[in-house]
Every structure is written in C-alpha cells, then in structure tokens.
Scaffold this motif. Structure first.
Motif, PDB file in Angstrom:
ATOM      1  N   PHE A   1       0.926  -1.153  -0.005  1.00 54.48           N
ATOM      2  CA  PHE A   1       0.181  -0.173   0.092  1.00 54.48           C
ATOM      3  C   PHE A   1       1.062   1.224  -0.039  1.00 54.48           C
ATOM      4  O   PHE A   1       2.265   1.407   0.425  1.00 54.48           O
ATOM      5  CB  PHE A   1      -1.021  -0.090   1.248  1.00 54.48           C
ATOM      6  CG  PHE A   1      -1.899  -1.383   1.334  1.00 54.48           C
ATOM      7  CD1 PHE A   1      -2.970  -0.993   0.431  1.00 54.48           C
ATOM      8  CD2 PHE A   1      -1.423  -2.379   1.684  1.00 54.48           C
ATOM      9  CE1 PHE A   1      -3.904  -2.291   0.406  1.00 54.48           C
ATOM     10  CE2 PHE A   1      -2.488  -3.359   1.814  1.00 54.48           C
ATOM     11  CZ  PHE A   1      -3.794  -3.453   0.894  1.00 54.48           C
TER      12      PHE A   1
ATOM     13  N   PRO B   1       4.588   4.211   7.287  1.00 53.39           N
ATOM     14  CA  PRO B   1       4.045   5.002   8.173  1.00 53.39           C
ATOM     15  C   PRO B   1       2.709   5.726   7.314  1.00 53.39           C
ATOM     16  O   PRO B   1       2.805   6.272   6.309  1.00 53.39           O
ATOM     17  CB  PRO B   1       4.824   5.921   8.537  1.00 53.39           C
ATOM     18  CG  PRO B   1       6.130   5.284   8.241  1.00 53.39           C
ATOM     19  CD  PRO B   1       5.867   4.410   7.018  1.00 53.39           C
ATOM     20  N   VAL B   2       1.612   5.660   7.843  1.00 47.98           N
ATOM     21  CA  VAL B   2       0.272   6.430   7.205  1.00 47.98           C
ATOM     22  C   VAL B   2      -0.470   6.842   8.283  1.00 47.98           C
ATOM     23  O   VAL B   2      -0.132   7.257   9.297  1.00 47.98           O
ATOM     24  CB  VAL B   2      -0.556   5.262   6.668  1.00 47.98           C
ATOM     25  CG1 VAL B   2       0.143   4.568   5.431  1.00 47.98           C
ATOM     26  CG2 VAL B   2      -0.783   4.205   7.565  1.00 47.98           C
ATOM     27  N   GLY B   3      -1.500   7.762   8.029  1.00 49.57           N
ATOM     28  CA  GLY B   3      -2.220   8.579   8.740  1.00 49.57           C
ATOM     29  C   GLY B   3      -3.465   8.101   9.541  1.00 49.57           C
ATOM     30  O   GLY B   3      -3.754   6.940   9.391  1.00 49.57           O
ATOM     31  N   GLY B   4      -3.810   9.127  10.149  1.00 50.22           N
ATOM     32  CA  GLY B   4      -5.323   8.901  10.776  1.00 50.22           C
ATOM     33  C   GLY B   4      -6.402   9.741  10.240  1.00 50.22           C
ATOM     34  O   GLY B   4      -5.959  10.545   9.043  1.00 50.22           O
TER      35      GLY B   4
ATOM     36  N   VAL C   1       3.689   9.570  10.513  1.00 47.25           N
ATOM     37  CA  VAL C   1       2.307   9.880  10.421  1.00 47.25           C
ATOM     38  C   VAL C   1       2.225  11.193   9.960  1.00 47.25           C
ATOM     39  O   VAL C   1       1.661  11.521   8.636  1.00 47.25           O
ATOM     40  CB  VAL C   1       1.148   9.303  11.404  1.00 47.25           C
ATOM     41  CG1 VAL C   1      -0.096  10.088  11.046  1.00 47.25           C
ATOM     42  CG2 VAL C   1       1.280   8.128  11.617  1.00 47.25           C
TER      43      VAL C   1
ATOM     44  N   GLN D   1       5.161  12.059   7.086  1.00 49.61           N
ATOM     45  CA  GLN D   1       5.027  11.475   5.743  1.00 49.61           C
ATOM     46  C   GLN D   1       3.636  10.888   5.397  1.00 49.61           C
ATOM     47  O   GLN D   1       3.185  11.489   4.385  1.00 49.61           O
ATOM     48  CB  GLN D   1       5.739  10.212   5.976  1.00 49.61           C
ATOM     49  CG  GLN D   1       7.478  10.332   6.045  1.00 49.61           C
ATOM     50  CD  GLN D   1       8.024   9.153   6.124  1.00 49.61           C
ATOM     51  OE1 GLN D   1       7.802   8.116   5.559  1.00 49.61           O
ATOM     52  NE2 GLN D   1       9.044   8.979   7.553  1.00 49.61           N
ATOM     53  N   GLY D   2       2.796  10.048   6.186  1.00 50.29           N
ATOM     54  CA  GLY D   2       1.716   9.617   5.744  1.00 50.29           C
ATOM     55  C   GLY D   2       0.620  10.405   5.268  1.00 50.29           C
ATOM     56  O   GLY D   2       0.169  10.485   4.094  1.00 50.29           O
ATOM     57  N   LEU D   3       0.184  11.297   6.259  1.00 55.15           N
ATOM     58  CA  LEU D   3      -0.749  12.433   6.083  1.00 55.15           C
ATOM     59  C   LEU D   3      -0.493  13.419   4.868  1.00 55.15           C
ATOM     60  O   LEU D   3      -1.408  13.784   4.210  1.00 55.15           O
ATOM     61  CB  LEU D   3      -1.109  13.034   7.510  1.00 55.15           C
ATOM     62  CG  LEU D   3      -1.945  12.419   8.573  1.00 55.15           C
ATOM     63  CD1 LEU D   3      -1.978  12.970   9.924  1.00 55.15           C
ATOM     64  CD2 LEU D   3      -3.389  12.041   7.812  1.00 55.15           C
TER      65      LEU D   3
ATOM     66  N   TYR E   1      -0.748  11.407   1.444  1.00 60.71           N
ATOM     67  CA  TYR E   1      -2.247  10.647   1.009  1.00 60.71           C
ATOM     68  C   TYR E   1      -3.158  11.347   1.811  1.00 60.71           C
ATOM     69  O   TYR E   1      -4.686  11.049   1.299  1.00 60.71           O
ATOM     70  CB  TYR E   1      -2.154   9.208   1.305  1.00 60.71           C
ATOM     71  CG  TYR E   1      -1.174   8.538   0.331  1.00 60.71           C
ATOM     72  CD1 TYR E   1      -1.425   8.402  -0.906  1.00 60.71           C
ATOM     73  CD2 TYR E   1       0.240   8.017   0.794  1.00 60.71           C
ATOM     74  CE1 TYR E   1      -0.590   7.604  -1.744  1.00 60.71           C
ATOM     75  CE2 TYR E   1       1.054   7.426   0.026  1.00 60.71           C
ATOM     76  CZ  TYR E   1       0.468   7.282  -1.402  1.00 60.71           C
ATOM     77  OH  TYR E   1       1.494   6.724  -2.318  1.00 60.71           O
ATOM     78  N   GLY E   2      -3.220  12.399   2.745  1.00 59.32           N
ATOM     79  CA  GLY E   2      -4.474  12.848   3.579  1.00 59.32           C
ATOM     80  C   GLY E   2      -4.894  11.432   4.313  1.00 59.32           C
ATOM     81  O   GLY E   2      -4.261  10.504   4.441  1.00 59.32           O
ATOM     82  N   THR E   3      -6.107  11.798   4.785  1.00 60.33           N
ATOM     83  CA  THR E   3      -6.617  10.932   5.876  1.00 60.33           C
ATOM     84  C   THR E   3      -7.350   9.639   4.776  1.00 60.33           C
ATOM     85  O   THR E   3      -7.386   8.400   5.512  1.00 60.33           O
ATOM     86  CB  THR E   3      -7.910  11.412   6.588  1.00 60.33           C
ATOM     87  OG1 THR E   3      -8.656  12.016   5.426  1.00 60.33           O
ATOM     88  CG2 THR E   3      -7.235  12.640   7.499  1.00 60.33           C
TER      89      THR E   3
ATOM     90  N   VAL F   1      -5.809   7.626   3.061  1.00 65.43           N
ATOM     91  CA  VAL F   1      -4.977   6.540   3.164  1.00 65.43           C
ATOM     92  C   VAL F   1      -5.679   5.242   4.214  1.00 65.43           C
ATOM     93  O   VAL F   1      -5.088   4.140   4.021  1.00 65.43           O
ATOM     94  CB  VAL F   1      -3.491   6.985   3.462  1.00 65.43           C
ATOM     95  CG1 VAL F   1      -3.490   6.991   4.964  1.00 65.43           C
ATOM     96  CG2 VAL F   1      -2.476   5.744   3.091  1.00 65.43           C
ATOM     97  N   LEU F   2      -6.332   5.921   4.938  1.00 65.60           N
ATOM     98  CA  LEU F   2      -6.986   4.848   5.987  1.00 65.60           C
ATOM     99  C   LEU F   2      -8.093   3.731   5.325  1.00 65.60           C
ATOM    100  O   LEU F   2      -8.116   2.718   5.620  1.00 65.60           O
ATOM    101  CB  LEU F   2      -7.874   5.500   6.923  1.00 65.60           C
ATOM    102  CG  LEU F   2      -7.135   6.233   8.170  1.00 65.60           C
ATOM    103  CD1 LEU F   2      -7.730   6.911   8.827  1.00 65.60           C
ATOM    104  CD2 LEU F   2      -6.228   4.851   9.126  1.00 65.60           C
TER     105      LEU F   2
ATOM    106  N   ASN G   1      -7.820   1.728   2.905  1.00 70.40           N
ATOM    107  CA  ASN G   1      -7.244   0.294   2.515  1.00 70.40           C
ATOM    108  C   ASN G   1      -6.774  -0.445   3.923  1.00 70.40           C
ATOM    109  O   ASN G   1      -6.995  -1.603   3.930  1.00 70.40           O
ATOM    110  CB  ASN G   1      -6.023   0.369   1.827  1.00 70.40           C
ATOM    111  CG  ASN G   1      -6.311   0.138   0.226  1.00 70.40           C
ATOM    112  OD1 ASN G   1      -7.707  -0.273  -0.338  1.00 70.40           O
ATOM    113  ND2 ASN G   1      -5.620   1.036  -0.624  1.00 70.40           N
TER     114      ASN G   1
ATOM    115  N   GLU H   1      -4.735   6.130  -2.151  1.00 72.27           N
ATOM    116  CA  GLU H   1      -3.982   5.885  -3.198  1.00 72.27           C
ATOM    117  C   GLU H   1      -4.478   6.230  -4.443  1.00 72.27           C
ATOM    118  O   GLU H   1      -3.854   6.816  -5.504  1.00 72.27           O
ATOM    119  CB  GLU H   1      -3.404   4.407  -3.392  1.00 72.27           C
ATOM    120  CG  GLU H   1      -2.476   3.935  -2.299  1.00 72.27           C
ATOM    121  CD  GLU H   1      -3.059   3.687  -0.961  1.00 72.27           C
ATOM    122  OE1 GLU H   1      -4.357   3.608  -0.732  1.00 72.27           O
ATOM    123  OE2 GLU H   1      -2.584   2.616  -0.053  1.00 72.27           O
TER     124      GLU H   1
ATOM    125  N   TYR I   1     -11.154  10.872   4.595  1.00 73.32           N
ATOM    126  CA  TYR I   1     -11.505   9.455   4.546  1.00 73.32           C
ATOM    127  C   TYR I   1     -12.685   9.301   5.061  1.00 73.32           C
ATOM    128  O   TYR I   1     -13.541   8.355   4.363  1.00 73.32           O
ATOM    129  CB  TYR I   1     -10.449   9.114   5.806  1.00 73.32           C
ATOM    130  CG  TYR I   1     -10.861   7.689   6.254  1.00 73.32           C
ATOM    131  CD1 TYR I   1     -10.890   6.388   5.354  1.00 73.32           C
ATOM    132  CD2 TYR I   1     -11.262   7.251   7.572  1.00 73.32           C
ATOM    133  CE1 TYR I   1     -11.498   5.252   5.825  1.00 73.32           C
ATOM    134  CE2 TYR I   1     -11.680   6.177   8.066  1.00 73.32           C
ATOM    135  CZ  TYR I   1     -11.663   4.939   7.249  1.00 73.32           C
ATOM    136  OH  TYR I   1     -12.146   3.946   7.789  1.00 73.32           O
TER     137      TYR I   1
END
Lengths: 74, 598
Positions: A8, A70-73, B233, B236-238, B241-243, B245-246, B248, B275, B311
C-alpha cells in the motif's frame, strides 16, 4: 509456500499492488519484506490475514500479508 | 499579556446590542479555552431544557490560547452550542484560517445570542462590528455567499464562516463552513446558525497574537515542529495521502463499515482509496493556517474543484453505501460543501435510507423521480445530497439525519448512531477500545473524542490488541481527556500523533504566561469532559444512553478478519465509570466534581 502479498501507499512504487509469491516454509514477515527490498523502517503496519502482527512472526501457506508504510489517521 | 486576549465579543441579534467584554482569567486558566471554556460558559449561560433552535440557545465561536500563534496547526476554533440533533453539548472543531483571523481582530471568542427578525450577517473588522442585512445571500450556497460577501466588504483577505441552504432549512445535520470548505461539521451546529437567521460571520483583523514569553515560545514551537516532521504519520503519511489512506488499512482489518454496517469488508476498497485519489483526482494539498502536516486535499472532477474528500467522507458515500465510484463520491463531497451539510452524517443517513429501501420500508414511489436507493448506486449519493437542501420531499427527510428518518419508518434500529449522531468509519466490533469511546463520547457517535484507532490499528503510541478488553477503559479515559485539552488549546488533534501532554503544556505555558504542567493539561481535559457529561445529564441523558446500535452489540460480523465478533460493551462500561471517578450509574461523584473544582 504461497503467500498473497498486498502493498500500500508508497510501497507500491516500482513494486506492485497485489501478487502471489512463493517463499520458503516458515518465512517471517521481515524475511518477505527483505525479499521485496522494503527497508525495515518502512514496515509501519503489517497484517497477516487482517490481524496486526510484529515482523518476526512466521507466515504459513495460503496467508495474506498486507504491508503499510507510516500512514495517517482520520 | 500573552496569547489569551481576554476579550469576548458578544452580539445579540434580537436587540442588536454588540458588546466587547472581559474574559474571566480564572475560567480561562482552568478550562484553557476552546472546547473546555466554551462548554463551561455555555453551561453557565443557558438553562437546561431549552429548545436548541430557539433564541434562548447561544452560539459560541471560540478559539484557544494557541490559535493565531506560530504554533504548528494553530488555526483551530470550536463552535460550541446546544445541539439540535440530540440536545447534548455540541462542540465542533474547524481549521482553515477563520479562527486565527478572529484572534487577529482582537477576540478570543464570539458569542451570538437571540434571533434576528430577518436574515443578517455579522461583519467584524477589528473593533468595528456591524450586523448587516443578508437577504440577498439567503438561499445561496456557501461558495457563492463567500464570493458575494467578500466583494461586499471590499476585502478579499477577510475570512468567511457561513451556512448553506441546509442550515437555513434547519437540517439537523447542517454544518458551518469556513474558508469555503473547512467545516465545523458535526451535531447540526449549522441549524443553530440558521435558526438565528444568521447567514455568515465575516472577520478581518490587523492585530498579532504574541506569546507571553516570546523566546521560550519560539523554542517550544521549533521543538514541536521537529517532532511533527520526524513522525511517520504527521511527517510522511498524512502529507502524502491525506486521511484517505485509511480506506485500505481499515478494510484490510475487516472493519470498514459496508452497506450501513451490515459488513466489514468492501471488495472495491482500492478503487476508492487514498492511493487512487492521489493518482486520479488530487490537484494539490490544501493546508490550514500554520500547518506543517497539510493533510487537506483539493480535488477536481469534471473541472469543478473543492476541498476534500476526507477518509470519513469517502467511506460514508463509498463503502457505507456500497459505492465504488470515486468520482461520484467527490461530487457528493462537493455538494455537501456547497449546501453546508456534514459529510459523515449525510452519507450515513443515505446508507440508512438504502437499508430502509432494501427492507421495504421506503417504497420507490416516495422518491418522486429521484435515483433508486439501491446499494452501489453512485448517482443516488450525489443527487440525494443535493436534495438535502430542499424545502420538502424525501431530501428534506434525509436532512433530518438517520435517527429521525428511521424512526419515521418504524425501524430505529437501522440508524447506526450513538445519541442520534451517526457513527464514523470504523466498525467497533473489531475495536474494543474504540467502541467504548463511541458509546461514551459526549456528543454521540464520534471518532475524534478519543481516537483509539491510533493504538488499536496504527500502533501508536504503542500497539494494543484490538480485540482485548485489558486496559481499554483506562486508555479511553486518557485519550478522551488529552483530546479535550487539545481541542481547548487551539491546535489540531492530528498533532497528537507526534506530541504529548508535556509538549502541549510547554506551548501553553510560554504562550499564556500561566504555568501548565502535563498533569494540569490532562486535568483541564478531564474537567471539560465532566462539564460536558453534566450538561448532558441535565438534559436527561443517563448511562442507558452510553450504548451502541443493537446490530453492533448482537450481530456477529459476518465475514473477513473480524468475523464472529460483536462489541462486548457491558464488560467495559463498569470499569470505565470507575476510572472516570463516576458512580456505577455513570454519574460524576461529589468527590470527583470537587477535585475538578466543579
């Protein structure tokens, strides 16, 4: 053994979304990740069949492994 | 003087009286600001039992000590009022730039009272505050209203908070939009604004918000900024991809509510994922004031752009309605922004309507030519959102929210809500702590009152077994208290992925000149939480309302990684009440109240 690997977010870059791969019996999450050249620090969240497990857990034939960086909330 | 300005702007729309008042330093210190201070002041100022849509209700637009400062994400404000959806205390948080601008104009908060005889807007330019006619923008959507009012005040740097047609029509799920697509989204706060005939608040300020200890504050801001950048988070993550990404992640765990929580796995999740959004529709990031995270998205479909989708929005119009068409979901999101309706409640209410249709409660002939409420019908989610701003018909019924809709058809069990507020995008049958937090959230079904997804799914600050009950009551209590404190500070909840109570205490101390320890910060959160609980109890709420929809307590998840689980709420509640210092019936004890100075 056959493992369905799902990647992912940024881990898909130059790799794939979902593929079935053959690995030696008893391979761990970490070993699969190494085979895919995913650095350990990118293994933020690893699920075997939907259950979050640490990277030293071993897989068994037919498992689905999902790997998230590492991903978001939300 | 510090970052608390000590000034309250009070506007009475019945009498037309506009007054600048002094803020109580004592209240400000013990409740910090924002959600906590607003909850306390609202409790002091309105009587229990009033009609939330009457002129007796009051509407607080309230910032925190860190709003308008250089602290990362320091642009947040809260709308605090009595909710017309469920009569509990509403405190809806919003980002963008409006809150910071209110501070620049010289006010910690705006309190709106009474009701105007005809549509009006409030124009604030530093010390000059006017109530102006708004007949010409009544009936307009939020973007058009924003454009017209900015032209009218002649300052395109002014900031506008307004309601769309949903708020005007007193939709119980209407929100207040600011800076075009930032929303004080939940609990129907837009209807309170509509009930007062208040279309908008335009604000422009020329002042600055200075910290009490400028050097110390700079140091703490730099440290906080560093932690936010380094965290996976928030760094990088937020940003990437913003929220969204949750989608999946939550789907892989088998807890992505699908077809109104009938299932937990959506086969088309990847088609509506963060994504896919980034690959196909994302135009740019759209950060709020002083935000290094920049999770905000700006997407375009068919040449029309808007903020989002988040999300929760993608889930609500997507898997919760069985819809796999991301383009339609973005259109539904844009329509929500235009008419000013909460995306979570709007999507979840359409999902409830689809289940009413599936089970034969709603018949095709009631839909008056509107799209069929079949699972997966992408056209339906777009069109029925647009009709939520209508003055009559099935769209008007939808605009009252899922609790009222399903009750009207004699099937209240199909509303997936707690205290009438629709649940967000995580099925609690696979999340023991998060389910407890849904049941005990003071505004009803909400994920941002104690985001247990963080430890139960994302593994932060540590990984918890999502199916275990062990320690969950304690975790929920701490998360709820810290969240209430952050909501009081003027910062965004997302900072808590990277920052802890110590960091907030340091920032608040340097900004305000009042000494806060980490324990003080958590105590202020606890105080806020108890004030809210007491507000709700005065409205007749009790332990019986600390519950979840019957489906989630009784019907095991049918398939996927969470298969076979229900939420065992009754095994968690007694412990939760105990760790909160409440008695066995969920009432704060005299000792507890005393310890908090209540």
């Amino acid at each position: 053994m056959q493992i369905t690997v799902k990647l992912f977010a940024t881990l898909r870059n130059n790799r794939f979304k979902i593929e079935v791969h053959e690995y030696p019996e008893g391979s761990t999450i970490l070993q699969v990740a190494e085979a895919l050249e995913i650095p350990k620090e990118e293994l933020a969240l690893t699920l075997i069949n939907g259950i979050s497990l640490e990277v030293d857990n071993a897989l068994k034939d037919g498992d689905t492994l999902a790997i998230f960086p590492p991903v978001g909330g939300g | 003087m510090g970052s608390v300005l000590g000034k309250v702007l009070r506007v009475n729309l019945t009498t037309g009286v506009i007054a600048a008042e002094e803020l109580s330093a004592e209240l400000s210190k013990s409740f910090i600001g924002g959600r906590g201070l607003g909850g306390k002041m609202l409790t002091n100022e309105i009587a229990a039992g009033i009609d939330a849509l009457s002129e007796e209700n009051k509407l607080f637009f309230i910032t925190g000590p860190l709003t308008g400062t250089s602290a990362p994400t320091g642009g947040r404000y809260m709308v605090v009022t009595k909710s017309p959806l469920n009569n509990v205390i509403a405190s809806s948080n919003s980002g963008g730039f409006w809150g910071a601008e209110l501070k620049f104009a010289g006010y910690d908060m705006l309190i709106v009272e009474g009701k105007a005889a005809t549509p009006v807007y409030i124009n604030i330019k530093d010390g000059d505050v006017e109530i102006k006619a708004a007949d010409h923008v009544w009936g307009k959507n939020t973007n058009e209203t924003t454009d017209m009012l900015l032209s009218e005040v002649g300052d395109h740097k002014a900031r506008v908070a307004n309601i769309g047609t949903a708020g005007e029509q007193l939709s119980r799920i209407a929100c207040i939009m600011n800076d075009r697509w930032r929303a004080a989204g939940r609990s129907g706060v837009g209807a309170v604004m509509g009930s007062k005939n208040l279309k908008a608040v335009v604000v422009r300020g020329s002042g600055k918000v200075e910290a009490a200890d400028v050097d110390k504050f700079k140091e703490h801001v730099k440290a906080a900024m560093g932690k936010i950048k380094e965290n996976g988070v928030t760094g990088q993550g937020l940003p990437a991809y913003g929220t969204a990404v949750l989608i999946n992640i939550i789907n892989e765990a088998g807890i992505l509510p699908t077809n109104n929580f009938q299932e937990g796995v959506f086969p088309h999740a990847d088609e509506i994922s963060g994504e896919t959004l980034a690959e196909k529709y994302l135009k740019k990031k759209d950060p709020c004031y002083r935000c290094p995270i920049a999770c905000g998205r700006y997407c375009e479909v068919d040449g029309v752009g808007s903020g989002g989708p988040e999300y929760e929005t993608i889930w609500a119009f997507g898997s919760d309605c069985g819809v796999s068409d991301l383009k339609a979901i973005i259109k539904a999101n844009n329509a929500c922004n235009e008419i000013g309706v909460d995306t979570i409640s709007a999507g979840a209410t359409i999902a409830a309507a689809m289940e009413l249709y599936q089970r034969g409660y709603v018949k095709a002939d009631e839909l008056a030519g509107g799209p069929e409420l079949a699972w997966g019908n992408a056209e339906a989610v777009v069109e029925w959102v647009k009709r939520m701003g209508d003055t009559d018909g099935f769209g008007k019924k939808l605009a009252m929210g899922s609790a009222r809709l399903t009750e009207a058809y004699g099937a209240p069990e199909l509303s997936m809500a707690v205290k009438k507020l629709e649940l967000p995008a995580y099925d609690p049958r696979g999340l023991m702590g998060h389910g407890l937090q849904y049941a005990t959230s003071n505004r009803g079904g909400c994920h941002v009152r104690g985001y247990m997804i963080s430890p139960e799914i994302l593994g932060m600050p540590e990984k918890l077994d999502r199916f275990s009950l062990e320690g969950k009551a304690e975790w929920v209590r701490i998360f709820q208290d810290l969240t209430a404190a952050i909501d009081s500070s003027g910062l965004c909840l997302f900072t808590s992925f990277a920052l802890g109570a110590d960091d907030y205490a340091n920032l608040l101390t340097a900004a305000t000149g009042v000494d806060y320890t980490a324990a003080d910060v958590l105590a202020a959160g606890d105080r806020a939480y108890n004030v809210e609980r007491l507000f709700n109890m005065a409205e007749g709420y009790s332990a019986a309302d600390d519950t979840l929809p019957k489906r989630l307590l009784d019907e095991p998840m049918p398939a996927g990684p969470t298969k076979g689980h229900v939420h065992p709420l009754d095994q968690l509640l007694p412990k939760y009440y105990e760790v909160r210092g409440w008695d066995a019936t969920g009432v704060p004890t005299a000792d507890k109240k005393k310890s908090l100075g209540l």
